[in-house]
Design an enzyme around this catalytic site. Structure first.
Site, mmCIF file in Angstrom:
data_model
loop_
_atom_site.group_PDB
_atom_site.id
_atom_site.type_symbol
_atom_site.label_atom_id
_atom_site.label_comp_id
_atom_site.label_asym_id
_atom_site.label_seq_id
_atom_site.Cartn_x
_atom_site.Cartn_y
_atom_site.Cartn_z
ATOM 1 N N TRP A 321 -4.130 3.435 6.811
ATOM 2 C CA TRP A 321 -2.671 3.267 6.803
ATOM 3 C C TRP A 321 -2.071 3.708 5.477
ATOM 4 O O TRP A 321 -0.879 3.957 5.370
ATOM 5 C CB TRP A 321 -2.292 1.809 7.107
ATOM 6 N N ASP A 322 -2.927 3.861 4.487
ATOM 7 C CA ASP A 322 -2.493 4.322 3.169
ATOM 8 C C ASP A 322 -1.591 5.564 3.304
ATOM 9 O O ASP A 322 -0.595 5.705 2.609
ATOM 10 C CB ASP A 322 -3.694 4.717 2.300
ATOM 11 N N GLU A 463 -6.716 -8.589 3.468
ATOM 12 C CA GLU A 463 -7.958 -8.589 4.259
ATOM 13 C C GLU A 463 -8.870 -9.772 3.959
ATOM 14 O O GLU A 463 -9.905 -9.934 4.608
ATOM 15 C CB GLU A 463 -8.715 -7.283 4.003
ATOM 16 N N LYS A 575 -5.623 -10.848 -1.149
ATOM 17 C CA LYS A 575 -6.154 -9.629 -1.752
ATOM 18 C C LYS A 575 -5.044 -8.714 -2.256
ATOM 19 O O LYS A 575 -5.117 -8.146 -3.335
ATOM 20 C CB LYS A 575 -6.976 -8.888 -0.695
ATOM 21 N N GLN A 576 -4.014 -8.542 -1.436
ATOM 22 C CA GLN A 576 -2.980 -7.565 -1.764
ATOM 23 C C GLN A 576 -1.672 -7.963 -1.107
ATOM 24 O O GLN A 576 -1.644 -8.852 -0.253
ATOM 25 C CB GLN A 576 -3.407 -6.178 -1.282
HETATM 26 O O1 IFM Z 1 -6.281 0.650 3.475
HETATM 27 C C1 IFM Z 1 -6.872 -0.020 2.405
HETATM 28 C C2 IFM Z 1 -6.854 -1.492 2.710
HETATM 29 O O2 IFM Z 1 -5.537 -1.965 2.837
HETATM 30 C C3 IFM Z 1 -7.552 -2.250 1.614
HETATM 31 N N1 IFM Z 1 -8.905 -1.778 1.464
HETATM 32 C C4 IFM Z 1 -8.981 -0.362 1.147
HETATM 33 C C5 IFM Z 1 -8.273 0.470 2.195
HETATM 34 C C6 IFM Z 1 -8.298 1.949 1.800
HETATM 35 O O3 IFM Z 1 -7.546 2.175 0.647
#
Ligand code: IFM
Length: 720
Positions: A321-322, A463, A575-576
Site C-alpha cells: 500500500w506504500d 500491524e 507500530k505506526q
Molecule cells: O507496508 C508496510 C507496512 O505498513 C509496515 N511494514 C512494512 C511494509 C512495507 O513498507
C-alpha cells in the site's frame, strides 16, 4: 554544502550493506546497488530488475538480480586491488542526485582508481561506467572485467542454463528457473590506450583480461557499456541487448551520459522542491526525490514500485500500500502519466485480486498485501521468523490486512480529484473501485441488533495488533470505497451517459449497489469531536504503558513486537500511524482540534517502527498548526536513506534496503504539509505553515492538466 550530492569519506566495512542502499543508482527498470566496481556477491553487489520474479524451490518468491557487467577489478604487478582487503590511503563514495551518478575515488599505494557510473535515465536498458586509473610508478596492470554471473540472492539462485558469446561485445544469457524468462546482458569495453585482451568463460561468467604496461605520466580511461533485456521486454532479448549495445558503444560513453543527464534535468524541472533556510534538510529532500525517481517505472505503461525500491530482494520485491498512499500522490501532483502507470498496475492485477478474494471465500477484489507480477500474493502465512526458536511465526498480514483494497480505490479516486482526468475510470479503474467495494461488502458483518455494519478480524496499519474488530482506519477506508462506488455514476456520466449502466450490467452489480447504499451509513465511523478515537474495539482496555516500558521487555533487539507473544500486542503501543494516518488521508472529516487531540494521544504511544509512520505524523501536525512538531518527523523521513536508518530486522528476516514510502513522505510533508497545498475541483490553494527552519519553498505542481509554480514564504505565497 552541496545540496545536490552526498559524499562519504573513508571506508568502514560494517557500512557496506548500508552504503549499497544510500548510493544506489537506478532508472526504474533496474537498480544498481552502491558498491565498488571490484565487489561481488559477498558485498551484495546487485543489478536488481523490476518486475521479473522467480521462485527457487519452496523459498520465497523474489525479484531477479541480473548478471553484473560493470564489474572491474584491477591488479597491479600481480596484486589484486580490492577496497576492504587492500590497504588504502584515501577513499570516498559520492552520489550525485542532480545527475544520477555514482562516483568512487580510492587511492591505494599502487593505483588511484576513480569511477563514475550511471544507470541511464534516457535508455532504460543501458548502464555504463567510466574508470580512470593513474599510477605513481611504471607497472604491469591487469583489468579483469566481464559479465559476472555469480549473483547475490536472498532466496536464489534464479538464473540457469547460461550461454555466453565472445566478441567485441560479449553476452551472457540465461533463463529463470520458474517461468523460463530469458535474461540477456551484454558488455563492451573501450580503452583509449594500447593493451592486450583475452576473453574466457569460467565458472562464474564471461571475462576479459585486459593487460597493459602503465606509466606514471598517463591517465588511463576505460569505458564500460552494458545493456540488459529480458523476455518480458521482447521476444529476443539477446538480440535486443546486442543491438542496443552496438549503438550505445558507437555513440560512446560521453553521448550516453549526456542523454542521461538531460533526462534527469527534465525530471527535476517537474519535481524539484527548492527548500531554503536549512541546507541539510534541502539535501535530504533532494536525496528523497532522487531515490524515488531512480525507481519509478517511466519505461512502462503499467508497473509499480516495490516497498524497498530496487535496492534488492527484501520484502520479495513486492508492491505494498506504500505505493498508493505515499508515492502515488507525489506523481499525481507532478507527473500524472507516471501516476497513471502506477494505477494501471493495479488495474492489470485485478484478476489476481479477484482470485485472492475467492480463495478466502469472498466476492470482489481483495488485493495482494505483497503484490508481485500479475497480482500474485507474495505474502506468506509465516512472514516472520522467531528470533529465539528460529521457527516461522504465523502472521496474518496476508489474510487480514484488508485495507489494501480500500487504499487502492482511494488512490484511483484521488487521481481523478487531483487531475480532473476521468479517462482512467474507462480503462477499468471504475471496475477496480466497484470490485473493491464488492469485496468489503462481502467481507462485512451486519449487526442486526445494533443497526451497524462491521469489519471483524482485521489488521489495520498498526500491524502489532492482529485480528482486531472494527479498526477505524479500515472501516473508514472501506466506507470511502463504498462512497466512491456510489459516486461513480455521476462522474462517469459526464463523459459517457451509458458507461456506468453498462458496467453495472456487465458485473451484475445492481443488487450490490443497493446493498452498498444501505451499508454505507452503518459502516462509516462517526467521530465525536471531543473524544479520542479508539483505534479498534477494545484498544482502550489494553495496558497503557510507555514505549520505554515495552522496549525494556525485549529479550533480543531483533524481536518482532507484534504477533502472538510480541511485547506490544497486549499494550496500547502501536507500530505506526493508524488513527493519525486516517486523519491525514481524510482531512475534511476532522477539525484541527480533533486532529490535535488524537495526535497528542497516539504519538507518544507510537513506536514509529515503520518508515511510513513519520510522514503521517508530520502531515497532521502541520494540520493543527504545529509545523515545529512536524519538523522532527520530516527530518526522519527525508534522511532515512542518507543515514541508512530504519529497521533492518522483523524477527529474523532481513528487511533492509531503501525506503520509498519515506522518500515520498518527505515530498508530501514539504508540499502538502508545510506549504499546505490542496487541489480541489481544479482549484489550487496553499496555506503555508512553515517551520522555523524553512524560509521558503518553491515547487512545480500540475493540476487539471495545468502547470503551476508555487512559492511559499513565511508570510506570503505566490501561485503562478
Ligand atoms: O507496508 C508496510 C507496512 O505498513 C509496515 N511494514 C512494512 C511494509 C512495507 O513498507
Amino acid at each position: 554544502m552541496d545540496i545536490w550530492s552526498f559524499k562519504k569519506e573513508g571506508f568502514i566495512a560494517d557500512d557496506i550493506v548500508k552504503n549499497g542502499n544510500i548510493f544506489l543508482t537506478g532508472n526504474g527498470y533496474m537498480g544498481y546497488r552502491g558498491t565498488m566496481d571490484e565487489w561481488g556477491r559477498h558485498e551484495m553487489a546487485a543489478v536488481n530488475l523490476a518486475g521479473v520474479y522467480d521462485q527457487n524451490g519452496d523459498n520465497w518468491r523474489e525479484p531477479v538480480n541480473a548478471p553484473n557487467a560493470l564489474f572491474a577489478q584491477i591488479s597491479v604487478n600481480g596484486e589484486i586491488i580490492t577496497l576492504g582487503k587492500t590497504g588504502h590511503q584515501k577513499h570516498s563514495q559520492t552520489v550525485n542526485f542532480q545527475k544520477g551518478l555514482h562516483i568512487r575515488d580510492s587511492v591505494f599505494e599502487a593505483v588511484h582508481i576513480k569511477s563514475e557510473r550511471f544507470i541511464s535515465m534516457a535508455e532504460p536498458h543501458l548502464l555504463a561506467s567510466c574508470l580512470t586509473l593513474s599510477f605513481d610508478k611504471d607497472c604491469e596492470v591487469e583489468l579483469l572485467t566481464g559479465i559476472v554471473t555469480d549473483i547475490w540472492d536472498i532466496n536464489g539462485p534464479h538464473l540457469f542454463d547460461y550461454e555466453y558469446e565472445k566478441g567485441d561485445i560479449i553476452r551472457a544469457q540465461a533463463i529463470t528457473g520458474e517461468k523460463k524468462i530469458p535474461v540477456a546482458v551484454t558488455q563492451s569495453v573501450t580503452c583509449d590506450f594500447p593493451h592486450n585482451e583475452k576473453q574466457e568463460v569460467i565458472n562464474y561468467g564471461i571475462y576479459r583480461r585486459i593487460d597493459f604496461n602503465a606509466d606514471s605520466e598517463t591517465v588511463y580511461k576505460i569505458n564500460i557499456i552494458s545493456t540488459v533485456y529480458t523476455g518480458l521486454d521482447t521476444a529476443d532479448p539477446g538480440e535486443a541487448a546486442m543491438s542496443l549495445c552496438k549503438i550505445a558503444t558507437a555513440d560512446g560513453y560521453g553521448k550516453n551520459l549526456e542523454a542521461h543527464v538531460e533526462a534527469w534535468a527534465e525530471i527535476w524541472k517537474n519535481s524539484e522542491v527548492r527548500l531554503e533556510g536549512d541546507d541539510e534538510a534541502a539535501r535530504a529532500l533532494n536525496a528523497s526525490l532522487y531515490h524515488l525517481h531512480s525507481i519509478s517505472p517511466r519505461h512502462s505503461k503499467a508497473s509499480s514500485i516495490p516497498a524497498r525500491g530496487l535496492s534488492g530482494q527484501t520484502y520479495k520485491g513486492a508492491i505494498f500500500w506504500d505505493t498508493e498512499i505515499f508515492l502515488f500522490p507525489v506523481f499525481a501532483h507532478t507527473e500524472p502519466e507516471l501516476a497513471k502507470t502506477l494505477l494501471r498496475y493495479r488495474i492489470e492485477t485485478l484478476p489476481g485480486a479477484l482470485a485472492k478474494a475467492a480463495e478466502y471465500g469472498y466476492r470482489g477484489a481483495f488485493y495482494a498485501w505483497e503484490s508481485q507480477e500479475g497480482g500474485v500474493e507474495g505474502c506468506t502465512n509465516f512472514n516472520v521468523v522467531d528470533v529465539f526458536t528460529g521457527r516461522p511465526v504465523r502472521t496474518y498480514f496476508r489474510d487480514k490486512q484488508i485495507h489494501i483494497s480500500g487504499d487502492i480505490a482511494y488512490a484511483m479516486w484521488r487521481y481523478y480529484e487531483i487531475t480532473g482526468d476521468t479517462s482512467l475510470f474507462f480503462e477499468d479503474a471504475a471496475e477496480v473501485i466497484l470490485q473493491c467495494a464488492r469485496f468489503f461488502l462481502s467481507r462485512s458483518h451486519s449487526r442486526l441488533d445494533m443497526d451497524k455494519v462491521e469489519l471483524l478480524d482485521v489488521i489495520g496499519p498498526d500491524e502489532y495488533h492482529e485480528r482486531v474488530n472494527n479498526n477505524v482506519f479500515t472501516n473508514q477506508i472501506a466506507a470511502h470505497c463504498f462512497a466512491c462506488a456510489l459516486e461513480l455514476k455521476d462522474v462517469l456520466s459526464q463523459a459517457d451517459p451509458n458507461f456506468f449502466d453498462y458496467l453495472i450490467t456487465k458485473l451484475e452489480f445492481e443488487n450490490d449497489l443497493e446493498l452498498i447504499k444501505a451499508a454505507l451509513p452503518k459502516l462509516r465511523p462517526v467521530f465525536d469531536e471531543t473524544k479520542i478515537i479508539e483505534q479498534f474495539d477494545g484498544y482502550f482496555g489494553l495496558e497503557d504503558c510507555s514505549l520505554e516500558d515495552v522496549r525494556g521487555r525485549l529479550l533480543d533487539e531483533r524481536e518482532y513486537w507484534g504477533c502472538n507473544h510480541g511485547v506490544a500486542a497486549t499494550t496500547q503501543i502501536i507500530k505506526q500511524a493508524d488513527v493519525v494516518a486516517m486523519m491525514a488521508l481524510f482531512p475534511s472529516l476532522f477539525s484541527d482540534k480533533q486532529v490535535e487531540l488524537n495526535w497528542n494521544y497516539y504519538e507518544p504511544r507510537t513506536e514509529h517502527g515503520s518508515s511510513l509512520s513519520a510522514c503521517m505524523h508530520a502531515l497532521t501536525a502541520c494540520r493543527f498548526g504545529r509545523p515545529d512538531l512536524a519538523w522532527e518527523h520530516f527530518i526522519k523521513s527525508a534522511t532515512i536513506d542518507l543515514t541508512g536508518g530504519g529497521k533492518h530486522w522483523a524477527g529474523k528476516i532481513y528487511i533492509g534496503g531503501t525506503h520509498p514510502a519515506a522518500n515520498g513522505g518527505a515530498w508530501l510533508i514539504a508540499v502538502l504539509g508545510f506549504a499546505g497545498l490542496s487541489v480541489k475541483n481544479g482549484e489550487v490553494t496553499v496555506s503555508p505553515r512553515l517551520p522555523p527552519q524553512i524560509t521558503s519553498l518553491r515547487f512545480p505542481v500540475i493540476a487539471n492538466g495545468k502547470k503551476y509554480r508555487i512559492t511559499v514564504t513565511r508570510d506570503d505565497f505566490e501561485i503562478l
